[in-house]
Design a protein around this motif. Structure first.
Motif, short mmCIF file in Angstrom:
data_model
loop_
_atom_site.label_atom_id
_atom_site.label_comp_id
_atom_site.label_asym_id
_atom_site.label_seq_id
_atom_site.Cartn_x
_atom_site.Cartn_y
_atom_site.Cartn_z
N GLN A 21 0.83 -1.22 0.00
CA GLN A 21 0.00 0.00 0.00
C GLN A 21 0.86 1.26 0.00
OE1 GLN A 21 -2.59 -0.21 3.41
NE2 GLN A 21 -3.54 -2.12 2.77
N ARG A 22 2.12 1.11 -0.27
CA ARG A 22 3.06 2.21 -0.06
C ARG A 22 3.12 3.19 -1.24
NH1 ARG A 22 8.08 -0.39 2.64
NH2 ARG A 22 6.65 -0.65 4.38
N GLY A 23 2.68 2.76 -2.42
CA GLY A 23 2.86 3.56 -3.62
C GLY A 23 2.13 4.88 -3.59
N ARG A 24 0.85 4.86 -3.26
CA ARG A 24 0.06 6.10 -3.28
C ARG A 24 0.59 7.13 -2.29
NH1 ARG A 24 -4.94 5.58 -5.94
NH2 ARG A 24 -5.47 3.44 -6.51
N SER A 25 0.91 6.68 -1.08
CA SER A 25 1.41 7.62 -0.07
C SER A 25 2.74 8.22 -0.49
CB SER A 25 1.54 6.92 1.29
OG SER A 25 2.47 5.86 1.23
N LEU A 54 5.96 12.74 -2.23
CA LEU A 54 7.03 13.29 -3.07
C LEU A 54 6.53 14.39 -3.98
CD1 LEU A 54 8.87 9.99 -4.06
CD2 LEU A 54 9.74 11.80 -2.59
N LEU A 55 5.23 14.40 -4.28
CA LEU A 55 4.71 15.38 -5.22
C LEU A 55 4.42 16.73 -4.59
CD1 LEU A 55 3.37 16.33 -7.88
CD2 LEU A 55 1.25 15.29 -7.05
N GLY A 98 2.08 5.94 -8.25
CA GLY A 98 1.55 5.44 -6.99
C GLY A 98 0.66 4.21 -7.16
N PRO A 99 -0.45 4.34 -7.87
CA PRO A 99 -1.31 3.17 -8.07
C PRO A 99 -0.63 2.05 -8.83
CG PRO A 99 -2.48 5.21 -8.61
CD PRO A 99 -1.04 5.57 -8.43
N SER A 100 0.20 2.40 -9.84
CA SER A 100 0.89 1.37 -10.62
C SER A 100 1.86 0.57 -9.75
CB SER A 100 1.66 2.00 -11.79
OG SER A 100 0.78 2.67 -12.66
N MET A 101 2.53 1.25 -8.83
CA MET A 101 3.48 0.58 -7.95
C MET A 101 2.77 -0.45 -7.06
SD MET A 101 6.01 2.19 -5.04
CE MET A 101 6.52 3.52 -6.11
N ASP A 102 1.65 -0.03 -6.48
CA ASP A 102 0.91 -0.95 -5.62
C ASP A 102 0.36 -2.13 -6.43
OD1 ASP A 102 1.40 0.64 -3.45
OD2 ASP A 102 -0.52 1.70 -3.54
N TYR A 103 -0.20 -1.86 -7.60
CA TYR A 103 -0.77 -2.91 -8.44
C TYR A 103 0.30 -3.90 -8.88
CZ TYR A 103 -2.95 -5.14 -12.49
OH TYR A 103 -3.42 -6.06 -13.41
N THR A 104 1.43 -3.37 -9.39
CA THR A 104 2.51 -4.23 -9.86
C THR A 104 3.08 -5.08 -8.74
OG1 THR A 104 3.08 -2.57 -11.52
CG2 THR A 104 4.74 -4.25 -11.06
N TYR A 105 3.26 -4.48 -7.57
CA TYR A 105 3.83 -5.21 -6.43
C TYR A 105 2.92 -6.36 -6.01
CZ TYR A 105 6.24 -5.87 -1.97
OH TYR A 105 6.93 -6.41 -0.91
N ARG A 106 1.61 -6.10 -5.97
CA ARG A 106 0.68 -7.17 -5.58
C ARG A 106 0.66 -8.29 -6.62
NH1 ARG A 106 -2.64 -2.74 -3.76
NH2 ARG A 106 -3.73 -2.74 -5.77
N LEU A 113 12.47 3.90 -6.85
CA LEU A 113 13.77 3.63 -6.24
C LEU A 113 13.72 3.83 -4.74
CD1 LEU A 113 16.78 2.95 -6.67
CD2 LEU A 113 17.20 5.39 -7.05
N GLN A 114 13.02 4.89 -4.31
CA GLN A 114 12.89 5.14 -2.87
C GLN A 114 12.11 4.03 -2.18
OE1 GLN A 114 14.34 7.83 -1.10
NE2 GLN A 114 13.76 6.45 0.55
N ALA A 115 11.06 3.53 -2.85
CA ALA A 115 10.29 2.42 -2.28
C ALA A 115 11.15 1.17 -2.14
CB ALA A 115 9.07 2.13 -3.16
N TYR A 116 12.05 0.95 -3.08
CA TYR A 116 12.94 -0.21 -3.03
C TYR A 116 13.86 -0.14 -1.80
CZ TYR A 116 16.75 -3.38 -4.29
OH TYR A 116 17.70 -4.37 -4.27
N VAL A 117 14.40 1.03 -1.55
CA VAL A 117 15.28 1.19 -0.39
C VAL A 117 14.49 1.07 0.91
CG1 VAL A 117 16.83 2.78 0.80
CG2 VAL A 117 16.94 2.56 -1.67
#
Length: 441
Positions: free
Chosen positions: A138-142, A147-148, A289-297, A361-365
Motif C-alpha cells: 500500500q506504499r505507492g500512493r502515499s 514526493l509530489l 503510486g497506483p501502478s506501484m501498488d498494483y505491480t507489487y501485488r 527507487l525510494q520504495a525499493y530502499v
C-alpha cells in the motif's frame, strides 16, 4: 553490607539469563494488534501522511518564500547579488520569524541557516514514518503524494508564505509516534509494570542492554554514514538519486532563461513554462503510486506470495527510459527553435520519468531497510544535495559550448547509461547484495 549491595545486580543478572532465548516473554505485535502502526485506520494513516506532506511543503517553500521581497531585502540590508517533526516545525517558524525582523545581512543569513537546519528533519524522518504506517503493498500512493506535494512549495512559496504557520498547526494532531521498536519497548515497559514480571522485554532492549546514552546517540548519528560507506544498495540508490536530482535542477536552472534568450519572451512570461515540469511531476505521481501498488501485488502473487524489494524494480524501467527521451525532446526542440509547446512537452516527459524512477527507487530502499528507513534516506540525501548545488553551476557554460541539443543529449546518454544498467544490476543481484550487507544497526 556488601551482600546487600550486590543483591540487586544478582537479581538483574538472573532476570537477564531467564530472558535469553525465552521468546515467551518477547513482546511483539500480534497480526491484528491495534497498537501496530500498520494496523491503524486508513483515516489515521492518511492523516499522518498529510502531516508529513504539509511539513515537506513548508520545507520546500522555505527556499522561495522570500522571492517576492528579495529586492527590498537586498536594499534594506545592503546586500549584493552575489526527534520530532513538530519540534522542528517550531524551530523553523521561529528562525523564519527572526528573518522577517533581521536588520543585517549577517543575521538574515544565520537565521536562514538555522531554519534550514530544522527543515532538514523531514527529509530524514518522512520516509521512515511512511514505512512505519504503510505496508509494502500500500506504499505507492502515499509515496507519490508525499514526493509530489512538496515540489509545489517552490511555486507557491512567494505567494503563500503565511500559510506555513497554518499548515504546521493543522498537522499537530497527526504528529504521533510510529517507530515500531520504540512502541514495542513502551509496551514491554507497561507489561513489566502491570504484571510485576520483569522478564517481559522488547527486541530493541536486548540490543541496547548495557549501552550508555552516549553510545546510542553516537551509533544513531553515524548510521547514515555507515550505510553510505558499506552498503551497496544504499550506495547505488544514492548515486542514482543524486544523478536524477541533479538533472532536474539542471533543467530548472536553464529552463526560464531559454525562453528569454531563444524565444524572446519577457521574464514575467517565461516563468509560466515551469508549469510543464509541474504537470509532469503530477502525472508521474498519479501514475506511479497506483501502478506501484498494483505491480507489487501482482508480482507477489505470481511469486507464490513471496514478496521482496526486487519486485519494485520493473517499474523503474519506464522511468529510466522516459527521462532521456524527455531530455532529447526538450534539447533538440530548443536547439531548432521549434514551437514552444514541443519544448514544454519534452520538459514534462523529463519530469514524469524522474518522478516515476525516483519514487520507485525510494520504495525499493524502504523495503530493503525497513527498520532504518530514515537513516538510509539521510545517507542518500547528502549526494542529492551536492548535485542539486553543483549541476546548475555549469549548466550555462555547457549550453553555451554544446547548445541545447548536444548538451541535453550528453545528459540523456549519462542518464540512460547509468539508469538502465543499474536497474538491471539491482534486479539480478539485489537480493545477493542485501544478503551480504553488514548490520545496519
Amino acid at each position: 553490607m556488601a551482600d546487600i549491595e550486590q543483591a540487586p545486580q544478582q537479581t538483574e543478572t538472573a532476570v537477564e539469563k531467564e530472558r535469553d532465548g525465552n521468546e515467551a516473554f518477547l513482546v511483539t505485535f500480534s497480526p491484528d494488534d491495534p497498537e501496530n502502526p500498520q494496523n491503524w485506520s486508513k483515516k489515521t494513516k492518511w492523516g499522518v501522511t498529510a502531516a508529513l506532506t504539509a511539513t515537506g511543503f513548508n520545507r520546500i517553500m522555505l527556499s522561495t518564500i522570500m522571492a517576492s521581497a528579495i529586492n527590498t531585502i537586498a536594499i534594506d540590508l545592503n546586500m549584493t547579488n552575489l526527534d520530532r517533526l513538530f519540534i522542528t516545525n517550531v524551530w523553523v517558524l521561529i528562525w523564519n520569524l527572526i528573518c522577517g525582523f533581521a536588520n543585517s545581512k549577517g543575521l538574515l543569513l544565520a537565521s536562514r541557516l538555522l531554519a534550514g537546519f530544522g527543515a532538514s528533519a523531514v527529509y530524514a524522518l518522512g520516509y521512515g514514518v511512511l514505512g512505519d504506517v504503510w505496508p509494502p503493498e500500500q506504499r505507492g500512493r502515499s509515496l507519490g503524494i508525499y514526493l509530489l506535494v512538496p515540489l509545489l512549495g517552490a511555486a507557491f512559496g512567494p505567494i503563500l508564505g503565511g500559510l506555513q504557520a497554518i499548515l504546521a498547526v493543522a498537522s499537530i494532531p497527526f504528529v504521533i509516534e510510529t517507530y515500531a521498536p520504540l512502541l514495542l519497548h513502551r509496551k514491554a515497559e507497561s507489561l513489566r509494570k502491570n504484571t510485576a514480571d520483569p522478564r517481559y522485554y522488547a527486541e530493541i532492549e536486548t540490543r541496547e542492554e548495557g549501552r550508555s546514552a552516549a553510545w546510542k546517540l553516537q551509533n544513531s548519528l553515524s548510521r547514515p554514514l555507515r550505510l553510505l560507506m558499506f552498503h551497496p544498495i544504499v550506495q547505488i540508490q544514492a548515486i542514482l538519486g543524486a544523478i536524477n536530482y541533479g538533472l532536474l535542477y539542471f533543467a530548472l536552472s536553464s529552463f526560464s532563461s531559454l525562453f528569454v534568450s531563444a524565444y524572446g519572451e519577457p521574464v514575467s512570461i517565461s516563468g509560466f513554462h515551469y508549469i510543464a515540469l509541474c504537470l509532469g511531476e503530477v502525472a508521474g505521481a498519479q501514475i506511479c503510486g497506483p501502478s506501484m501498488d498494483y505491480t507489487y501485488r501482482k508480482l507477489t502473487a505470481r511469486a507464490g506470495g513471496n514478496s521482496s524489494p526486487e519486485l519494485r524494480i520493473p517499474l523503474m524501467v519506464p522511468g529510466a527510459i522516459l527521462t532521456p527521451i524527455g531530455l532529447l525532446l526538450y534539447g533538440w526542440a530548443a536547439q531548432y527553435n521549434m514551437f514552444w509547446l514541443v519544448v514544454d512537452l519534452g520538459a514534462a516527459v523529463l519530469s514524469l520519468g524522474m518522478q516515476v524512477f525516483g519514487t520507485t527507487l525510494q520504495a525499493y530502499v524502504m523495503d530493503s531497510y525497513p527498520e532504518h528507513v530514515s537513516s538510509a534516506s539521510a545517507a542518500t540525501q547528502f549526494l542529492r544535495s551536492l548535485t542539486a548545488f553543483a549541476f546548475p553551476l555549469f549548466a550555462p557554460r555547457m549550453y553555451e559550448t554544446l547548445g541545447y541539443g548536444w548538451g541535453n543529449s550528453m545528459l540523456a546518454f549519462l542518464s540512460i547509461g547509468i539508469g538502465l544498467p543499474s536497474t538491471g544490476l539491482l534486479w539480478r543481484c539485489g537480493a545477493k547484495l542485501r544478503a551480504k550487507k553488514q548490520s545496519s544497526y
